[in-house]
Design an enzyme around this catalytic site. Sequence first.
Site, PDB file in Angstrom:
ATOM      1  CG  HIS A 295      31.830 -73.321 -22.157  1.00  0.00           C
ATOM      2  ND1 HIS A 295      31.190 -72.531 -23.070  1.00  0.00           N
ATOM      3  CD2 HIS A 295      30.716 -73.487 -22.335  1.00  0.00           C
ATOM      4  CE1 HIS A 295      30.073 -72.400 -23.427  1.00  0.00           C
ATOM      5  NE2 HIS A 295      29.514 -73.058 -22.327  1.00  0.00           N
ATOM      6  CD  GLU A 306      35.420 -76.173 -20.554  1.00  0.00           C
ATOM      7  OE1 GLU A 306      36.647 -75.610 -21.533  1.00  0.00           O
ATOM      8  OE2 GLU A 306      35.419 -75.361 -20.288  1.00  0.00           O
ATOM      9  CE  LYS A 327      31.669 -68.684 -21.431  1.00  0.00           C
ATOM     10  NZ  LYS A 327      32.506 -69.155 -22.292  1.00  0.00           N
ATOM     11  CG  PHE A 391      21.938 -75.165 -21.871  1.00  0.00           C
ATOM     12  CD1 PHE A 391      22.957 -75.808 -20.966  1.00  0.00           C
ATOM     13  CD2 PHE A 391      21.375 -73.711 -21.549  1.00  0.00           C
ATOM     14  CE1 PHE A 391      22.772 -75.116 -20.102  1.00  0.00           C
ATOM     15  CE2 PHE A 391      21.030 -73.816 -20.179  1.00  0.00           C
ATOM     16  CZ  PHE A 391      21.867 -74.055 -19.640  1.00  0.00           C
TER      17      PHE A 391
END
Length: 404
Positions: A295, A306, A327, A391
């Site tokens: 993630h 994580e 990302k 979230f």
Amino acid sequence: MRRVVITGMGAIGALGHTAAETWREMLAGRSGIGPIQAVPAEKLRAKVAAEVRDYDPARHFDDKRLPMLDRTSQFALIAAREAVRQSGIDFDQGDLRERSAVIVGTGVGGETSHDEAFRRLYGDNNPRVHPFTIVRVMANAPACQLSIEFGLTGPAFGVVSACASSNHAFAQALQTIRAGSADVALAGGAEACITLGLTKAWEAMRVLADDTCRPFCLQRRGLVLGEGAAIFVLEEYEHARRRGAQILAELAGAGLSADASDLVLPSQAGAVAAMRRALKDAQLPLEQVGYINAHGTATPANDPSETRAIRETYGALAGVIPISSTKAVHGHALGASGALEMVAALGALREQMVPPTANFLDPDPQCDLDYVPNVAREAKVGAVMSNSFAFGGLNAVVVVRSLR
């Protein structure tokens, strides 16, 4: 149990307007993050984003259809067209239109249309908004537009679970095909969230980086918003085999969990539960996972949590599995993130190459695993785990593997 395979993929995002371009830039570690253009920079503290550049919607949609489409739906359609072309599937065959599902994840839906409507109403004191505002902003619009585009009359709906939306869409499509409710599904995610209102809202949470995205790095300063879409053609294995389709990978399993605790603070236990459930669903031993697409948001809270969750899940193997967060180059595209990261997962399987965690400077002692810093690496990759933690405490993990 009916097996589910992937036979087509398409993507558009900050790294390029096709899946091939997106993967190439991921592998090279070339960042799509740059000075923000969609929002007046003077109104922002964080002035960078991972935007889709050089994009002209008129090249893809005619004057009649374009007014019906928010940027989010535009991206979804462009990615889906590419995926369907690659798959070579013919929806006119038999009853395939009735046997095809559409499941698309998005975190915020048609935010550009939303923002424009409010600007007119409150900023310009204009009492009229665009008559198509509702059909553009609704979160199910991308799924509906794909259903219309290809004439698919099977199950079609949107999935909205913040940053886990795409992986939830994959999980739902997997179960839909396994259950026999469809033989084919278009699944993935789309997002166009870089607006003034939403960017200011993220600023208020104090989680946006003002330089770039540096997952798992000591110097990380937060996430960078991104946008785009990736859509995949999923098929029941025998259906794909009978029509001679090129199979890219098997979608082997999915694991879902809810933290049932804090809305924004990540839970190690919830992440572990989702990863273990995905492995169990895929009937995959730990040692067969050759790459984890993390993630990896580059926020202070997510990355150490994580890391601990991967250690708890994989035990002694955690230190030897290559892990990266893409990302760093395509930004955090919220509900589309898991779909863009599926491009990385399939690329790693196909080319036996792990994309790097770009922009990496110094390791954080709290993030002490192998994050493949800055340079791609050859690896034996038979299966990939892809993590999405959202979230609301919503966790969705998927596993893809080479066809056995």
